[in-house]
Each structure stands twice: as structure tokens, then as C-alpha cells.
Motif scaffolding. Structure first.
Motif, PDB file in Angstrom:
ATOM      1  N   GLY D  41      42.082 -10.589 -29.711  1.00  0.00           N
ATOM      2  CA  GLY D  41      41.915  -9.961 -31.031  1.00  0.00           C
ATOM      3  C   GLY D  41      41.753  -8.659 -30.935  1.00  0.00           C
ATOM      4  N   LEU D  62      44.094  -3.466 -34.462  1.00  0.00           N
ATOM      5  CA  LEU D  62      43.996  -4.740 -35.181  1.00  0.00           C
ATOM      6  C   LEU D  62      44.501  -5.843 -34.527  1.00  0.00           C
ATOM      7  CD1 LEU D  62      45.525  -3.726 -38.812  1.00  0.00           C
ATOM      8  CD2 LEU D  62      42.965  -4.377 -38.329  1.00  0.00           C
ATOM      9  N   PRO D  63      43.695  -7.222 -34.942  1.00  0.00           N
ATOM     10  CA  PRO D  63      44.323  -8.223 -34.355  1.00  0.00           C
ATOM     11  C   PRO D  63      46.087  -8.400 -34.571  1.00  0.00           C
ATOM     12  CG  PRO D  63      42.431  -8.651 -35.364  1.00  0.00           C
ATOM     13  CD  PRO D  63      42.975  -7.233 -35.754  1.00  0.00           C
ATOM     14  N   TRP D  65      47.762 -10.897 -35.243  1.00  0.00           N
ATOM     15  CA  TRP D  65      48.187 -11.475 -36.179  1.00  0.00           C
ATOM     16  C   TRP D  65      48.038 -11.079 -37.595  1.00  0.00           C
ATOM     17  CZ3 TRP D  65      42.828 -12.709 -33.905  1.00  0.00           C
ATOM     18  CH2 TRP D  65      41.995 -12.409 -34.433  1.00  0.00           C
TER      19      TRP D  65
END
Lengths: 264, 264, 264, 264
Positions: D41, D62-63, D65
Motif C-alpha cells: 500500500g 495512495l494505495p 486499491w
């Protein structure tokens, strides 16, 4: 007051307009000329049509002038129809959800201007959103709210009319709330085929919009990208410009304040 | 060209200087007066001394004007000695590691100005860093490099002298590399007790610095925070201002170019 | 499912609980044990009471484990009453406005859990907000909505009762909307003097909460910060824990679904 | 330990591999299987070849996901040769400059693994960079340093050999510095036509790499994207896989520690 550009024509790389001209949109993020705020550093976004009905969108909260990703994407991505926007917040937060363009289904929307008295109107306007659109609300800007108010059937038929309807309802809400500040709008809408740009104000100070046709390709901008004074024409106030299949049409854009159903 | 402020005096909340004055540092991030770039939107930082020998630091890449965290922290945190900085990049990336103030052990450092020909000098200057400092290098700015060049023993004894030594070595490197551009420095250093501010240029255009003493509290700034024209004095070029135990001393600041050991 | 901690006691530096314990909240951001999502990397926040009635807040969208600012602030800031939260989104965006704790006036609020069927309920719940709170809505989470529903007069009198009222109205809305999913709440509220923590679920799976008193200082956590098994006690389901002036009270927490005024 | 994928074949949309498979790279950012750190992440990046010799790159901190931009770009952008990477930092900061893939001219590079004792080796390795590459150094990772060490002439001729040379020099530096920790490398290189992937370790624990050919299209990954166990083959340790004009070649990859010129 933000700055934006919209393009419809033969496919070009986004950088052709977003980064390269002497007074490109990225340059305007730092040093705009024709607006109160010379700095448009509260985020930015690009939206473009590619291989799908739904557009691609890239938005971020950094100033456009310092974003390497934006430069790389604008260099790589070509499109026959795209939007770019640099934001100067009129009070709402700097967040991705508050950056333009907004997208829903195959539609793109972006805006420069403001709904007078937005703080007092927000609840009233959000209450007018249809349920599907309410669920799509991500941020807190008046601009996103205008977009979500647009009736989808009306949009598909006549985008300018859909926008006029929404602004009419907003003016109705403004009247009901006793808002004296003006409604000022320089907005663009696209669905992958048609580009609609509107310049409107409830007073005599609509945000600037200019447009140019070069070799059949149309560009609409908040302020000219270069010194080509012959080429750029000011869009008159209270008009809508539509580009469809290479043809530009300019028509009166009229907004009639409509009392809300609620008030009825 | 960036903007900064440094404070030494009775403990005050950071917002007293960073956010509240009519031409506060946060205001200068958007609309500076006395520098080429009116916009200082490429990140910001604050550093302050609290309960520990090591200062606290908060740096981020958003423009200072739109950061709610900054506002909240400046409201809550009081300190007898603090720095604040808004950045206008002269070419290096917008990243936290490139934001001022820089910190190492109990030292804080911030800077406005530039090492002429930095792109050509970077390798040469980084090669002069002692091993411990080399390992602390996080970004790519000339400012961080100046900080990391400072000899710790010399710093503990005489911060201005440590800075003069480092700038002398840098001028030596500039000469060896045939750099014609100037070295311009408006820097501040602190260790929790002493505040040192330096205004210097190798040509006749040093970055501006002003200072004020009010009720024994000292503020040093890139440009005045308000219209108190009687209160703000310009720091002369080639001088160092030192605040220690409430006493302000202004002394000549001389830099002698020193050939690098390497060149010897 | 997020992780949080709340502290009330003698002033301590935030890092004592947020960063230092072997299973600190920062560690839980990466490797939580007692929740479905081991990773709580969708932003974080801290809120603390200092010299003012209004708390300070620092929230950001990076994972807590990689934020140098958080580490520095938690080392420098001491407080007798503070909150810290690491977020695992249950669907809403990663933005500062969606990060906990939320603040309004002198109140802090944070939450782990969820309103079942939030997507369908959002409009209904937002419609129940009083006007002043509606204007404060910045994000799209169910948690912020719960906070903004709390009646201020009721809060001032009895925070747990205010929360029970709000959750009752939400359960009413859930019933009206035919939502079968549960309402699960592990929430904390503070006003600078009182800390209230609530563990509740409409089914039999309330989010975990533990608490510990050590030398009169109270800590409430989503999961224990260390292996001190004797020290941490599980807070029973359907109870509210209140810390006021060093005294801990645990009381039943009952939620009665209330039909909305609208439905009436 | 990071996770990555590289693709060479008929043009496909990036989402086909980055977002859609059940164990896609975006999924691995949250829940990787075959590495110590299940969470990757600490930023991400994609690089792809489009209409130009130079690749496009999108990297953020940012991650993966939670990044809507990544999802939109991967849906819109198609390419015959692309890289994607999710990062788990082994100590260096989370910043765009530390995210993979790295690019210079027409080259893309990404990496999973580590140079043992990097903190002690950094200065030594950076000193080996040629001047042009030194100027391109933006971050502080060992991975970027490996990339910048690659000799451009050698790269153009034989990418695997260029990488072997660089790793040989690094092993030389490790020996000189008395580093006992291993050098472990799972790297990919591309120039728009050729894809080279290398799996190597100085001990017996090289990072995993798998590859698959389906209908002539080649994918190389840190761990399989789906349960197609017949399709994915482990790349043996100490080998280089090269894809050029649809042909896959696997060759031994040997690294010989070379004493640095300095030491000579």
C-alpha cells in the motif's frame, strides 16, 4: 472562478491544448488573465472519450502546474472530444470529489461560475436531485449539484435545454430563499458525440467564454490559449454553442425561474 | 522564490503569525508582493520547538491556503521558537521531502533563494556531504543540500559561521564548475534556543528579509505581515541576525569561496 | 471496519498510545487482529483537546503507517483527552472529509461499524439532519451522518442518550426502507471533559471494544494495544462507558427504533 | 517486497490484468499471498507504450486499491507492452519519486527485491552513476539507483547483460562495504519493443516470478493473477526471460561481483 477548455474535432493529443500553448490551461492554473483569481491551484481534471461510451477521467488535488502525471497523460492520450479544468475554489474543500470534470454514465460536465448564496441553497438544491443522482453525489460543490440535477431524458434530447431547466429550478430556489447574489455559469457538457457550451448569468457579468474553429476543429475556452486574436471569438452572454458532427450552432440560452414542486 | 517567517520570543500560537495577519504567510502563499512568483503553492511546512530538544515538523505538498490541517495545527500549537515556509519551486519536484523546514537532530533550517546552476552542481555539492548527512538526504533541493553541508560542531559553536563555511564551499564548487549565475540566500537556522537568519547574495540582489522586535519578541520574515511600516526593518544584505536569550545581534556575514578538497 | 482508540486521563503525548505500543494504532493500520480487514489503510486522523474548547484535528488520506507528519505530531502533542482512528473504507471514497475523527464546535466523534444498507439510506438519513448540521456535511460516510444527527442540547446533557436517539431514528429509517442488514456501532464522543464510548449492534455482532484503567487513566480501544491481558476488559455489547472527572461509569445502552417524522 | 506485472502481446486494456482478475495486481495491493508483506500500500504505478517511443507513466502515493484515477486510466488505456507495480516500502519514503515504474528516455524499469545494506551502500552506489543519470535521480530507493546504473549502450544491445553488469558492480560495492545481507532482484525492463524480466538472488531466496503465454501474449507476474495453475510457470532463479517479437527466450542470468573503479 476556474478556467477550462473543451475540444471537439479530429483526435489530438490532450497536450496540444492543455500543456503546449503559451497560455495553455496549465499555464492558466498559475497565471490566468481574465478572472479575479489569477491562481487556479485548487485541483484540476481532464476527461476524454476513447474506445468506450464512458469517458476516462483523471482528477487530482495538486495544482495542475506541478503534476507530472498530468503531463505524461496529456502527452499519451489522444481524443476527438475532451475537457480540461483547473480549479479556484470559491469556498468548498480541495478534494478529488470537488474537482471537475464530473462524470456519470457517458456524460462529462464542467463548470466555471457560481450559484449565489450556495451555502444557504445547498440543502434545497440537493433535495431536488432525483434518487439515482443523489446516490452519485460525492462532493459538496454547486457545480456537481448542477450536473446531477440534469434530467437524463432531456439531456439525451437537448443538452442545452436540460441545463436551462436545471438552472431555472435553481433560480426558483434562489428566489424562494431570498438570495440576491447572481447565478453565473460557463458550463460544458458532452456525451461522446455532442459538445455543448453555455455562457449565462442572471446579472450582466457572465464568466468569459471564447471559441475558435480551425480546420473544422472546435475549441472552447475560458480565455484564449494564445495571441491568435483573429481566431478566438467571444461567445455572447446567454447563448449556447453546440458542436455536433463538425457543425457549430449558436443559439439563445434562456433560463426561466421555476418554483420548486416543494413550494407548490 | 519562497516566503518564510521565523519567530523567537514568548510562546505564542503559530496562527498568530502564520494565519491571522492581513498579509500572513498563508496569505502570501497565494499573493506574495515582493517576489517574482506571487504564488507560493508548491507545498509548505512548519517546524516548532515544544517539550523536546527535537522540533516538531509538519510539511505537505498542497498549497498552504487550502490545508485545513495546517489551520488546525497552527491554532493549537504554541511555541517560543518556530519556523513557517511556503514554497515556490525553482524546478525541483513538489514532494514532502522537498518542503521546508528541514530538520536533523535539534536543528531546523529553511531557505529562500537558490544556488545558481544547481542542476550542474548537484553532484559536486552532494559529494561534499559528510557520510552521516548524506544518509539523511531525502529530496533533491539545493536548500536541503545546504542544510546537510553544515558542520555540526561548527553549528553548535556559531551557526552563522557554519553557514558561511558551507556557502563558501558551494561558491568554490560554483567557480570550479564555471557557474556564472549568482548564489542567493535568505536562510534561517535554529536549535531550540538560538535563531539565526542570514541575508546574502553573491550579486547585488539578495532575497528580501525583514525583522521586527515587539515587546521583546522577534519576528523575521521574507516580507512584512502587515502595514506596520514603523515596525519592520529591512535586514541589510550580507548580514546575519542572531536572537539568543531575547537579545538581537546583527553582524556582517561574509562568504569566502573555498576550493574543494577534491580540487586540491 | 476501522480501528480506533480514545484516551482520558493525565496529559500524555499522543505517541504513547498511537505509535509506541507493540500493537499500537499505527501498527493496527497495517496488521489488525480482530477484524475482517487486517489493513486499515484508507486514511487516519487524530483529534485532541489542548488550550481551547475546540479540539485540534489532523486527518489525512495516506495509510497511517507511512505518514511522517503523524509521527512528529504524536511525539510533540500532549493532551488529557484525545482520539485516534485508522480507517478501512466500507465503500466510500478515501478523502480527508471521510476520515475520522469528525469535529464540530467542541465535539469530537469517531466510529467503527456501519449502517446496513447505507447506499439506500443515505438520502433518508441526510434529510433528518438539522439545517446547521446539514451545512457542515463535508463527506459521504455514514459515520459523519451519525455525528451530524446528534442533537446538541441532548449531547450537552447526556451524550449517550443523544447517540441512542440518533441511532433510534436511523433504525426507524432502516425499517421504513426495508433494510435487513444490521446496524453496528463502536463510537466515541468527547467534548473536552467527558469521554463517552458506545458498543452496540442491532444483531449479535457488535464491533469489539476494550477498555483499561491504569493509575486512573482510561483508554478505550478497538483491540488491545499490548499483551496486558489482565488489564484490558471487553466492553459488553449494548453498553455505554462514560469517563468524567476520572470516574468510569458503564451503563446499558438501548436503542429504540423511531419512525421518522416524515413517515408520520 | 512489492508486487508487479508486465505484459507484452497484442494490445489490451490495462484493466484486463491490473484490475479485473480475481487476484489482480490491485487485489494484491491489499492481499498478496506469496510475500512477507501481504499489504502493498505504499504507492503504485503503471507505465505503458502508446504512440510514442517514450512511455506514459502514472504513479501515485495512495494505495492502488483506493485510487479512482487508476481504475479509470486502466479502463481507457490499451497497450501492447505495459508494466504495473504496487509498492511495499522496505524503509524509504512513500513519495511519487520512489514509486515504480521508473522511466528515462524510452526505457521503463520496475523492481521487487532489495539491495542488502542499502543504507550503508547508497553513497557508494550513487557515486557509480554516470553524470546524465545522476541528474535524473529523483528519489532515494535502491530500485531507482539500479535503473540509473544501467549503461545505455549496453541496454540497447542486451538489456539482461546491462542489468547483470549493474548488479555485478553493486555486488562489488556490497563486498567492499562488508555487507552480509543478500541482493535479491525480480526486475523488468522494456524499451517499447523488448520485455526483459530477471529473477535473481545472491542467496537461495530470489523473489518469486511467474510467466504465462496465452495465444502468443506474454504476462510476467510476482504471483499468479488467477487459479490457472496449468498456465503459470515459475521462472527459475538466476534466469532472464526475454520477449521480443512474440518470441520468449529464457537464459541463464549470471552476476559477477566487480570491484569498483574507485577501489582499483
Amino acid at each position: 472562478m476556474c478556467r477550462w477548455l473543451a475540444y471537439s474535432g479530429r483526435p489530438i493529443f490532450l497536450e496540444t491544448l492543455v500543456c503546449r500553448p503559451c497560455h495553455s490551461l496549465v499555464h492558466q492554473s498559475h497565471s490566468a488573465n481574465e478572472c479575479i483569481a489569477a491562481t487556479n491551484g485548487d485541483g484540476f481534471g481532464v476527461g476524454w472519450y476513447g474506445s468506450f461510451a464512458e469517458p476516462g477521467v483523471y482528477r487530482d488535488i495538486l495544482p495542475a502546474w506541478s503534476d507530472d502525471n498530468l503531463r505524461s497523460l496529456c502527452r499519451q492520450i489522444a481524443s476527438p472530444l475532451f475537457f480540461a479544468h483547473v480549479r479556484a475554489s470559491t469556498g468548498t474543500a480541495t478534494s478529488r470529489a470537488n474537482c471537475h470534470p464530473f462524470t456519470s454514465g457517458r456524460w462529462l460536465f464542467m463548470h466555471n461560475g457560481q450559484i449565489g448564496g450556495w451555502e444557504r441553497l445547498r440543502r434545497r438544491v440537493e433535495a431536488m436531485l432525483p434518487d439515482e443522482r443523489y446516490a452519485e453525489r460525492r462532493g459538496t460543490t454547486d457545480s456537481e449539484a448542477i450536473f446531477l440535477m440534469l434530467d437524463r431524458d432531456r439531456l439525451a434530447e437537448d443538452p442545452a435545454a436540460a441545463l436551462a431547466d436545471a438552472l431555472g429550478a435553481i433560480r426558483g430556489a434562489m428566489a424562494e430563499a431570498g438570495v440576491a447574489e447572481p447565478l453565473r455559469v460557463a458550463a460544458a457538457l458532452a456525451d461522446g458525440e455532442t459538445l455543448t457550451a453555455v455562457r449565462y448569468a442572471s446579472d450582466d457579468r457572465p464568466p468569459t467564454l471564447y471559441w475558435r474553429v480551425a480546420d473544422g476543429d472546435v475549441t472552447v475556452v475560458s480565455e484564449p490559449l494564445d495571441d491568435d486574436h483573429g481566431g478566438w471569438q467571444a461567445l455572447p452572454a446567454q447563448t449556447a454553442l453546440t458542436v455536433r458532427a463538425g457543425t457549430v450552432a449558436i443559439q439563445p440560452f434562456e433560463v426561466r425561474a421555476v418554483a420548486s414542486a416543494r413550494a407548490a
